[in-house]
Design an enzyme around this catalytic site. Structure first.
Site, PDB file in Angstrom:
ATOM      1  N   TRP A 177       0.752  -1.128   0.141  1.00 13.56           N
ATOM      2  CA  TRP A 177       0.463  -0.143  -0.391  1.00 13.56           C
ATOM      3  C   TRP A 177       1.201   1.195  -0.196  1.00 13.56           C
ATOM      4  CZ3 TRP A 177      -0.525   4.295   3.863  1.00 13.56           C
ATOM      5  CH2 TRP A 177      -1.508   4.890   3.042  1.00 13.56           C
ATOM      6  N   ASP A 341     -16.189  12.296  -2.900  1.00 14.26           N
ATOM      7  CA  ASP A 341     -15.570  10.765  -2.244  1.00 14.26           C
ATOM      8  C   ASP A 341     -16.712  10.216  -1.001  1.00 14.26           C
ATOM      9  OD1 ASP A 341     -13.528   8.508  -1.240  1.00 14.26           O
ATOM     10  OD2 ASP A 341     -12.267   9.528  -3.389  1.00 14.26           O
ATOM     11  N   ARG A 418      -9.707  -2.496   8.169  1.00 13.58           N
ATOM     12  CA  ARG A 418     -10.691  -0.821   8.097  1.00 13.58           C
ATOM     13  C   ARG A 418     -12.438  -0.967   8.310  1.00 13.58           C
ATOM     14  NH1 ARG A 418     -12.122   2.912   4.111  1.00 13.58           N
ATOM     15  NH2 ARG A 418     -10.940   4.694   4.129  1.00 13.58           N
ATOM     16  N   LYS A 451     -16.215   6.746  -8.986  1.00 14.17           N
ATOM     17  CA  LYS A 451     -15.385   5.525  -8.770  1.00 14.17           C
ATOM     18  C   LYS A 451     -15.520   4.531  -7.465  1.00 14.17           C
ATOM     19  CE  LYS A 451     -10.974   6.836  -5.754  1.00 14.17           C
ATOM     20  NZ  LYS A 451     -10.232   6.797  -6.808  1.00 14.17           N
ATOM     21  N   TRP A 452     -15.655   3.332  -8.360  1.00 13.19           N
ATOM     22  CA  TRP A 452     -15.567   1.926  -7.481  1.00 13.19           C
ATOM     23  C   TRP A 452     -14.316   1.525  -6.678  1.00 13.19           C
ATOM     24  CZ3 TRP A 452     -19.981  -1.000  -8.609  1.00 13.19           C
ATOM     25  CH2 TRP A 452     -20.412  -2.560  -7.995  1.00 13.19           C
ATOM     26  N   ASP A 453     -14.745   1.259  -5.167  1.00 17.57           N
ATOM     27  CA  ASP A 453     -13.599   1.484  -4.406  1.00 17.57           C
ATOM     28  C   ASP A 453     -13.732  -0.398  -4.164  1.00 17.57           C
ATOM     29  OD1 ASP A 453     -11.250   1.235  -3.042  1.00 17.57           O
ATOM     30  OD2 ASP A 453     -11.702   3.414  -2.084  1.00 17.57           O
ATOM     31  N   MET A 454     -13.004  -0.815  -2.759  1.00 19.83           N
ATOM     32  CA  MET A 454     -12.843  -1.713  -2.096  1.00 19.83           C
ATOM     33  C   MET A 454     -11.772  -2.252  -1.503  1.00 19.83           C
ATOM     34  SD  MET A 454     -12.244  -5.282  -2.410  1.00 19.83           S
ATOM     35  CE  MET A 454     -12.544  -7.690  -2.174  1.00 19.83           C
ATOM     36  N   ASN A 455     -11.892  -1.791  -0.271  1.00 21.19           N
ATOM     37  CA  ASN A 455     -10.898  -1.845   0.878  1.00 21.19           C
ATOM     38  C   ASN A 455     -11.034  -3.196   1.339  1.00 21.19           C
ATOM     39  OD1 ASN A 455      -9.820   0.998  -0.163  1.00 21.19           O
ATOM     40  ND2 ASN A 455     -11.607   1.317   0.220  1.00 21.19           N
ATOM     41  N   ASP A 523      -2.881   5.382  -3.614  1.00 23.81           N
ATOM     42  CA  ASP A 523      -2.942   6.274  -2.235  1.00 23.81           C
ATOM     43  C   ASP A 523      -1.884   7.422  -2.499  1.00 23.81           C
ATOM     44  OD1 ASP A 523      -6.260   5.203  -2.060  1.00 23.81           O
ATOM     45  OD2 ASP A 523      -4.963   3.995   0.020  1.00 23.81           O
TER      46      ASP A 523
END
Length: 703
Positions: A177, A341, A418, A451-455, A523
């Site tokens: 990361w 966001d 997270r 904006k398709w996030d995946m954390n 990031d």
């Protein structure tokens, strides 16, 4: 003919613009690889088709170079296919049955069918040819033609045998990361070098591609064999060197903790694995792969817009008033797309709650989202928004209502990352939930960017209500369902662009790029750190697909201080974005930044559609330089960055590439005219001075 077949000798040859790929059926009925390299006549390769062995303990050594290795009998190298039959037999004996050559829209595909000698199981090997870029797109389809289930324990997309070299150097990327896409290379010794992900997505610790050379290839020259896998779940690429100096690279879905039950009459198709060869070094490899993406992979050919993202300005403190104030500042910059966001929905005031409750927060947006969207439109910009549909906070209405929608084992705790758990999106009700809220969001609002996030990685991969003997299908089903969701959304909303983001750059591959218009590579927005991230990214992925932000002068990542010019130049090498808190920018800074945005718009066609050249000759002097050239070689732009310089050590001249030697070019920023021959052989003097200096040169053919 692109695909040739010699019936007498049973040899196939795939002829691209500058390369040949040749294999044939040997006397034992195995598909044996013969040749991969510069263009060669099929007949010249016929003597290579033969059986050979070393001793009774190393029999049938030629099987180390099989086109697709079926586990069983005397095969000990990395298998391409391993299965368990209904009666417990775990051995394959596949024999050639037939082949067919098809053509669709001028593109030829070879499909070879093999059948097990004793069981009703077929393997169909597909070779789709991209002749203009010297690429072959391989995949395999396993077909159960019987009445009993077959367990697929390991099913790979392809095996790429590499020709004999004195030494084999593997080039790949690693990372973590905030430090993704770091280039690495290693000499292959006997044994296996495994690149993989076991985290449920593509992963930022590695990326599914490889390049192999003899240790002497450079950006500009040298023989390079390479491949890139189109899969967004767990993957594995194995480079194996045997005791006989044979090297084969096998890749596909990771077999770790993975099985697939193939029912009677069912088939399973592997992800595509694109492979190629070039004599033009790593730069030529990249340009072939970039153009392949532009012409065959990515869904939208339009230019990517200059965007502003509000995350670093407000974080979770999102509200209509502050967002509209940011939009006014962004419009003055010349921004074309305003993106809100995280923090706009549910009880999302921090990362510990609200994720999964996809309802507009009425306290933050008392008049709904459309008030902000209308304001953004009035300012001449389009509107985009952030979502993370695959994850959920335990502190959310969704989780309280459906605690069994997440991956979990019933006797174990539910590990949070997270403050999140991961939804089992392959459950029909979960998939429908995601589709319903996304369709509702996009239907009721004029949104043109997601904006398709995946954390969240996959942990405790138990699937409630899924058969106990099919629990290991979780890794494949998650990726397949994600593709299905994106495919449906793209079909329903063709005007909406999608950006893939996953804990930084952890979901970037040729599979997701069939649906994504752009990607978020890291990031880390520090302008200097981004140079190495963007370099590693560019080895396989096109610059147009890379979103790059300009953020604050003092980097939030490492407190490094860089100039506005340096930050903009770094971010202009892909799709330009701005992520700073514009409310803290002075009018003078806004005006200066608007000038850089306008510069980017002028050179955007070169960056987003041109041929990229990484000019690495001055790396040892602390200079990174990248050039983009249009197809006509009439226009180019060069970015150069100086990290540091010792006193009294002038920089050598920078030699450009890809120009027409007989044309005369004007260097706008230097007010000089040069021939293409001079620019490529003598080069230009870089007026870079001091640490973290940068330069952009826009060079055009003189009329």
């Amino acid at each position: 003919m692109i695909i040739q077949y010699n019936k007498q000798h049973r040899v196939f040859a795939i002829q691209t613009k500058q390369t040949s790929y040749v294999f044939g059926l040997n006397e034992k009925g195995s598909l044996q690889h013969l040749y991969w390299g510069a263009s060669m006549e099929l007949e010249d390769c016929l003597p290579l088709l033969r059986s050979w062995s070393h001793s009774s303990f190393d029999a049938e050594v030629e099987r180390e170079m099989e086109e697709y290795s079926f586990w069983g009998d005397l095969v000990y190298t990395e298998p391409s296919l391993k299965v368990t039959m209904h009666d417990g037999v775990r051995d394959l004996s596949m024999k050639y049955v037939e082949h067919r050559i098809t053509e669709q829209e001028g593109q030829e595909t070879l499909v070879i069918t093999l059948q097990d000698e004793a069981y009703p199981l077929e393997t169909q090997l597909s070779y789709k040819v991209i002749p203009e870029f010297d690429l072959i797109v391989r995949s395999a389809t396993i077909v159960n033609t019987g009445t009993h289930d077959v367990i697929l324990e390991n099913v790979q997309s392809a095996a790429w045998p590499i020709p004999y070299l004195q030494d084999y150097r593997l080039t790949h990327v690693t990372g973590k990361w905030s430090g993704e896409f770091q280039l690495r290379n290693t000499v292959l010794s006997e044994g296996k070098k495994v690149l993989e992900s076991r985290r449920g997505f593509t992963d930022g610790h590695a990326n599914p591609w490889f390049a192999i050379d003899n240790g002497y290839a450079t950006e500009e020259s040298g023989n390079v064999w390479f491949g890139a896998l189109a899969w967004s779940g767990n993957w594995k690429i194995t480079a194996e060197k045997t005791a006989f100096n044979q090297v084969k690279v096998t890749g596909g879905i990771n077999d770790f903790d993975s099985e697939w039950t193939l029912g009677a009459g069912e088939s399973f198709e592997t992800p595509e694995f694109v492979g190629g060869y070039t004599a033009g070094g790593f730069g030529d490899m990249s340009r072939h792969l970039h153009q392949y993406q532009y012409d065959y992979v990515i869904p939208n050919q339009e230019a990517r817009k200059v965007l502003y993202n509000s995350w670093e300005a407000t974080y979770f403190d999102v509200n209509a008033k502050d967002q509209m104030a940011l939009a006014e500042r962004a419009a003055k910059l010349g921004v074309e797309l305003f993106v809100v966001d995280d923090g706009w929905f549910g009880g999302r005031n921090h990362d510990r709650a609200g994720l999964g409750d996809w309802i507009v927060n009425e306290e933050k947006f008392p008049n709904g989202l459309n008030e902000l969207i209308n304001k953004v439109h009035d300012l001449g910009m389009e509107f985009g928004i952030w979502v993370e549909p695959e994850s959920v906070n335990p502190d959310s209405d969704l989780y309280r209502q459906h605690p069994d929608w997440v991956y979990h084992f019933p006797t174990r705790g539910r590990t949070e990352l997270r403050n999140q758990l991961l939804l089992n999106i392959s459950k029909p009700e979960v998939k429908n939930y995601i589709l319903e809220f996304m369709i509702d969001l996009l239907s009721k609002h004029d949104i043109t960017f997601i904006k398709w996030d995946m954390n969240r990685t996959v942990t405790q991969p138990g699937m409630k209500d899924h058969p106990l003997n099919r629990q290991k299908e979780v890794w494949i089903r998650h990726a397949q369902t994600l593709y299905e969701i994106w495919a449906e959304l793209r079909e329903r909303f063709p005007h909406v662009a999608f950006e893939t983001c996953a804990g930084g750059g952890s979901r970037i591959d040729l599979g997701i790029l069939r649906y994504a218009d752009q990607t978020w590579p890291s990031d880390n927005t520090d302008a200097f750190d981004r140079l190495s991230i963007q370099e590693g990214f560019s080895y396989v992925y096109a610059p147009k697909m890379m979103t790059c932000w300009v953020t604050e002068a003092v980097s939030g990542m490492n407190k490094r201080v860089t100039s506005l010019k340096y930050r903009f130049h770094s971010a202009m090498m892909g799709t330009l974005g701005i992520g700073s808190n514009l409310n803290e920018w002075s009018d003078e800074l806004i005006e200066e930044s608007a000038g850089f945005v306008q510069q980017y718009k002028e050179i955007r066609p070169l960056v987003q559609y041109g041929q990229q050249y990484r000019l690495d000759a001055l790396k040892r002097q602390g200079v990174m330089a990248v050039q983009y050239v249009n197809k006509e070689a009439s226009e180019t732009v060069v970015f150069a960055f100086l990290h540091s310089q010792h006193l009294g050590e002038p920089l050598p001249r920078l030699r450009l590439q890809g120009l027409d030697p007989n044309k005369t070019y004007m260097i706008k920023e230097l007010s000089e005219a040069w021939t293409g021959k001079a620019l490529m052989n003598i080069g230009v003097e870089l007026p870079l001075r001091g640490d973290f200096d940068s330069l952009m040169c826009h060079i055009q053919e003189q009329e």
